[in-house]
Scaffold this motif. Structure first.
Motif, PDB file in Angstrom:
ATOM      1  N   LEU A 193       8.391  -4.544  -5.143  1.00 25.69           N
ATOM      2  CA  LEU A 193       6.978  -4.661  -5.034  1.00 25.69           C
ATOM      3  C   LEU A 193       6.263  -3.200  -4.612  1.00 25.69           C
ATOM      4  CD1 LEU A 193       4.302  -6.346  -4.559  1.00 25.69           C
ATOM      5  CD2 LEU A 193       5.204  -6.733  -2.267  1.00 25.69           C
ATOM      6  N   MET A 194       5.425  -2.964  -5.396  1.00 22.21           N
ATOM      7  CA  MET A 194       4.502  -1.753  -4.847  1.00 22.21           C
ATOM      8  C   MET A 194       3.067  -2.167  -4.732  1.00 22.21           C
ATOM      9  SD  MET A 194       4.595   2.194  -6.608  1.00 22.21           S
ATOM     10  CE  MET A 194       3.646   1.926  -7.915  1.00 22.21           C
ATOM     11  N   MET A 195       2.820  -2.060  -3.572  1.00 28.55           N
ATOM     12  CA  MET A 195       1.375  -2.461  -3.128  1.00 28.55           C
ATOM     13  C   MET A 195       0.364  -1.385  -2.577  1.00 28.55           C
ATOM     14  SD  MET A 195       0.345  -5.418  -0.513  1.00 28.55           S
ATOM     15  CE  MET A 195       0.885  -4.742   0.835  1.00 28.55           C
ATOM     16  N   VAL A 196      -0.837  -1.361  -3.216  1.00 27.22           N
ATOM     17  CA  VAL A 196      -1.814  -0.699  -2.816  1.00 27.22           C
ATOM     18  C   VAL A 196      -2.801  -1.382  -1.762  1.00 27.22           C
ATOM     19  CG1 VAL A 196      -4.212   0.422  -3.220  1.00 27.22           C
ATOM     20  CG2 VAL A 196      -2.131   0.860  -4.932  1.00 27.22           C
ATOM     21  N   THR A 197      -2.664  -0.743  -0.527  1.00 22.09           N
ATOM     22  CA  THR A 197      -3.536  -1.463   0.721  1.00 22.09           C
ATOM     23  C   THR A 197      -4.263  -0.416   1.637  1.00 22.09           C
ATOM     24  OG1 THR A 197      -3.239  -3.050   2.410  1.00 22.09           O
ATOM     25  CG2 THR A 197      -1.447  -1.551   2.070  1.00 22.09           C
ATOM     26  N   HIS A 198      -5.182  -0.771   2.210  1.00 22.62           N
ATOM     27  CA  HIS A 198      -5.717   0.173   3.093  1.00 22.62           C
ATOM     28  C   HIS A 198      -5.480  -0.426   4.484  1.00 22.62           C
ATOM     29  CE1 HIS A 198      -9.026   0.776   0.032  1.00 22.62           C
ATOM     30  NE2 HIS A 198      -9.077   2.256   0.673  1.00 22.62           N
ATOM     31  N   SER A 199      -4.683  -1.520   4.640  1.00 16.93           N
ATOM     32  CA  SER A 199      -4.473  -2.189   5.801  1.00 16.93           C
ATOM     33  C   SER A 199      -3.130  -1.523   6.448  1.00 16.93           C
ATOM     34  CB  SER A 199      -4.348  -3.757   5.625  1.00 16.93           C
ATOM     35  OG  SER A 199      -3.696  -4.308   6.963  1.00 16.93           O
ATOM     36  N   PRO A 200      -3.082  -1.025   7.669  1.00 18.25           N
ATOM     37  CA  PRO A 200      -1.665  -0.533   8.345  1.00 18.25           C
ATOM     38  C   PRO A 200      -1.067  -1.748   8.460  1.00 18.25           C
ATOM     39  CG  PRO A 200      -3.742  -0.076   9.715  1.00 18.25           C
ATOM     40  CD  PRO A 200      -4.315  -0.601   8.395  1.00 18.25           C
ATOM     41  N   ASP A 201      -1.541  -2.828   8.976  1.00 19.48           N
ATOM     42  CA  ASP A 201      -0.714  -3.987   9.234  1.00 19.48           C
ATOM     43  C   ASP A 201      -0.013  -4.652   8.095  1.00 19.48           C
ATOM     44  OD1 ASP A 201      -1.628  -3.617  11.930  1.00 19.48           O
ATOM     45  OD2 ASP A 201      -3.295  -5.190  11.651  1.00 19.48           O
ATOM     46  N   LEU A 202      -0.717  -4.720   6.837  1.00 16.64           N
ATOM     47  CA  LEU A 202      -0.024  -5.197   5.575  1.00 16.64           C
ATOM     48  C   LEU A 202       1.094  -4.084   5.310  1.00 16.64           C
ATOM     49  CD1 LEU A 202      -3.013  -6.811   3.771  1.00 16.64           C
ATOM     50  CD2 LEU A 202      -1.490  -7.846   5.343  1.00 16.64           C
ATOM     51  N   ALA A 203       0.613  -2.886   5.265  1.00 14.91           N
ATOM     52  CA  ALA A 203       1.417  -2.049   4.900  1.00 14.91           C
ATOM     53  C   ALA A 203       2.759  -2.068   5.708  1.00 14.91           C
ATOM     54  CB  ALA A 203       1.068  -0.532   4.824  1.00 14.91           C
ATOM     55  N   GLY A 204       2.551  -1.990   7.135  1.00 10.85           N
ATOM     56  CA  GLY A 204       3.986  -2.179   7.969  1.00 10.85           C
ATOM     57  C   GLY A 204       4.790  -3.368   7.728  1.00 10.85           C
ATOM     58  N   ARG A 205       4.369  -4.308   6.828  1.00 15.58           N
ATOM     59  CA  ARG A 205       5.484  -5.276   6.491  1.00 15.58           C
ATOM     60  C   ARG A 205       6.240  -5.028   5.400  1.00 15.58           C
ATOM     61  NH1 ARG A 205       2.268 -10.953   6.418  1.00 15.58           N
ATOM     62  NH2 ARG A 205       4.409 -11.678   6.409  1.00 15.58           N
ATOM     63  N   LEU A 206       5.952  -3.898   4.624  1.00 17.61           N
ATOM     64  CA  LEU A 206       6.944  -3.685   3.536  1.00 17.61           C
ATOM     65  C   LEU A 206       7.813  -2.727   4.035  1.00 17.61           C
ATOM     66  CD1 LEU A 206       4.398  -4.982   2.070  1.00 17.61           C
ATOM     67  CD2 LEU A 206       4.859  -3.284   0.374  1.00 17.61           C
ATOM     68  N   GLY A 207       8.798  -2.454   3.360  1.00 14.87           N
ATOM     69  CA  GLY A 207      10.028  -1.640   3.497  1.00 14.87           C
ATOM     70  C   GLY A 207       9.760  -0.219   3.905  1.00 14.87           C
ATOM     71  N   ARG A 208       8.874   0.288   3.232  1.00 19.40           N
ATOM     72  CA  ARG A 208       8.404   1.721   3.060  1.00 19.40           C
ATOM     73  C   ARG A 208       6.912   2.003   2.900  1.00 19.40           C
ATOM     74  NH1 ARG A 208      10.200   6.207  -1.168  1.00 19.40           N
ATOM     75  NH2 ARG A 208      10.369   4.457  -2.730  1.00 19.40           N
ATOM     76  N   GLN A 209       6.407   2.976   3.445  1.00 18.70           N
ATOM     77  CA  GLN A 209       5.085   3.293   3.126  1.00 18.70           C
ATOM     78  C   GLN A 209       4.893   4.669   2.809  1.00 18.70           C
ATOM     79  OE1 GLN A 209       2.154   2.651   6.363  1.00 18.70           O
ATOM     80  NE2 GLN A 209       3.685   1.176   7.546  1.00 18.70           N
ATOM     81  N   LEU A 210       4.135   5.078   1.855  1.00 15.78           N
ATOM     82  CA  LEU A 210       3.787   6.461   1.458  1.00 15.78           C
ATOM     83  C   LEU A 210       2.267   6.593   1.240  1.00 15.78           C
ATOM     84  CD1 LEU A 210       6.194   7.019  -1.660  1.00 15.78           C
ATOM     85  CD2 LEU A 210       6.569   8.110   0.700  1.00 15.78           C
ATOM     86  N   HIS A 211       1.929   7.970   1.672  1.00 14.29           N
ATOM     87  CA  HIS A 211       0.235   8.228   1.748  1.00 14.29           C
ATOM     88  C   HIS A 211       0.006   9.064   0.557  1.00 14.29           C
ATOM     89  CE1 HIS A 211       0.824   6.426   5.755  1.00 14.29           C
ATOM     90  NE2 HIS A 211      -0.458   6.452   5.952  1.00 14.29           N
ATOM     91  N   LEU A 212      -1.151   8.780  -0.172  1.00 13.57           N
ATOM     92  CA  LEU A 212      -1.736   9.660  -1.118  1.00 13.57           C
ATOM     93  C   LEU A 212      -2.796  10.453  -0.409  1.00 13.57           C
ATOM     94  CD1 LEU A 212      -2.019   7.837  -4.293  1.00 13.57           C
ATOM     95  CD2 LEU A 212      -0.990  10.095  -4.128  1.00 13.57           C
ATOM     96  N   ARG A 213      -2.533  11.854  -0.366  1.00 12.92           N
ATOM     97  CA  ARG A 213      -3.663  12.651   0.174  1.00 12.92           C
ATOM     98  C   ARG A 213      -3.832  13.809  -0.923  1.00 12.92           C
ATOM     99  NH1 ARG A 213      -0.433  12.017   4.941  1.00 12.92           N
ATOM    100  NH2 ARG A 213      -1.592  10.701   6.554  1.00 12.92           N
ATOM    101  N   GLN A 214      -5.078  13.675  -1.195  1.00 16.70           N
ATOM    102  CA  GLN A 214      -5.609  14.873  -2.168  1.00 16.70           C
ATOM    103  C   GLN A 214      -4.610  14.858  -3.322  1.00 16.70           C
ATOM    104  OE1 GLN A 214      -5.881  18.428   0.412  1.00 16.70           O
ATOM    105  NE2 GLN A 214      -7.796  17.876   0.697  1.00 16.70           N
ATOM    106  N   GLY A 215      -4.216  13.797  -3.848  1.00 20.68           N
ATOM    107  CA  GLY A 215      -3.431  13.576  -5.258  1.00 20.68           C
ATOM    108  C   GLY A 215      -1.867  13.751  -5.173  1.00 20.68           C
ATOM    109  N   ARG A 216      -1.597  13.807  -3.881  1.00 24.12           N
ATOM    110  CA  ARG A 216      -0.110  14.063  -3.401  1.00 24.12           C
ATOM    111  C   ARG A 216       0.506  13.070  -2.480  1.00 24.12           C
ATOM    112  NH1 ARG A 216      -2.173  19.509  -4.107  1.00 24.12           N
ATOM    113  NH2 ARG A 216      -0.997  20.601  -5.842  1.00 24.12           N
ATOM    114  N   LEU A 217       1.859  12.703  -2.710  1.00 23.60           N
ATOM    115  CA  LEU A 217       2.232  11.714  -1.854  1.00 23.60           C
ATOM    116  C   LEU A 217       2.946  12.446  -0.549  1.00 23.60           C
ATOM    117  CD1 LEU A 217       4.034   9.257  -4.176  1.00 23.60           C
ATOM    118  CD2 LEU A 217       2.022   8.825  -2.597  1.00 23.60           C
ATOM    119  N   ALA A 218       2.727  11.780   0.520  1.00 21.50           N
ATOM    120  CA  ALA A 218       3.451  12.315   1.613  1.00 21.50           C
ATOM    121  C   ALA A 218       4.053  11.074   2.506  1.00 21.50           C
ATOM    122  CB  ALA A 218       2.243  13.008   2.927  1.00 21.50           C
TER     123      ALA A 218
END
Length: 218
Positions: A193-218
């Protein structure tokens, strides 16, 4: 590795020339893993999801899903990949208004030649839709429509599920219930599962989180 993204780039036309949205994105997702993509509005989250799902074409880089190079496929090839390998859950549900709930659930599985009436019935029961199968989307609440979209995506047994703000149109309580159901079913099917979300709570329920900033992943 189920999904591999290498040096992916994408720009869109602007009044003063191309506007870069993704700038050399690299990403890997193993089979059965769960990943949340976060970032500000306009950071490229949905663009990345749409490129992985073959709904748009990249300007550069490679996307490989289950051994197939998505970025080398033509429109027909990408459509076949979506039918057979990918399940997509949209924020706006994207149900077919002229089809009943039962027919909407079966739609992608039928396209993939994998319709299993027993499986469809199990998904409907797990998502609380058994009493709604003869209804049409307009007769359902937003939460019920999103459950239909989840069932449709999973009925064809995809290897990869892409979810774009799947609870974004739901109230907080309904969103929590729908998220519980979706994660439970994705885990049960063994899909990634790869899920786009604004919610930190929902994101925290997945195994890993990545952030997109200015077109790059961090």
């Amino acid at each position: 590795m189920l999904l591999s993204v290498e040096n992916l780039s994408k720009s869109y036309p602007g009044p003063e020339g191309p506007v870069p949205v993704l700038r050399g994105v690299d990403l890997q997702v193993q089979a059965g893993a769960t990943l949340a993509l976060r970032g500000e509005s306009g950071s490229g989250k949905s663009t990345l999801l749409h490129l992985v799902g073959g709904l748009d074409r990249a300007d550069g880089g490679r996307i490989v899903i289950d051994g197939q190079e998505v970025t080398a496929l033509d429109d027909a090839g990408r459509a076949a990949l979506r039918r057979e390998t990918i399940g997509i859950i949209f924020q706006q549900f994207n149900l077919i208004p002229s089809l009943t709930v039962a027919a909407n659930i079966a739609f992608q599985a039928r396209l993939a030649g994998r319709h299993d009436a027993t499986r469809a019935a199990e998904l409907a029961e797990a998502l609380g839709l058994t009493e709604q199968l003869d209804k049409y989307p307009e007769q359902l609440s937003g939460g019920q429509q999103q459950r239909v979209a989840i069932a449709r995506a999973l009925a064809a047994r995809p290897a990869l599920v892409l979810a774009d703000e799947p609870t974004g149109n739901l109230d907080e309580d309904t969103a929590a219930v729908v998220m519980d159901q979706m994660l439970s079913l994705v885990t049960e099917t063994g899909a990634a599962l790869m899920m786009v979300t604004h919610s930190p709570d929902l994101a925290g329920r997945l195994g890993r989180q990545l952030h997109l900033r200015q077109g790059r992943l961090a």
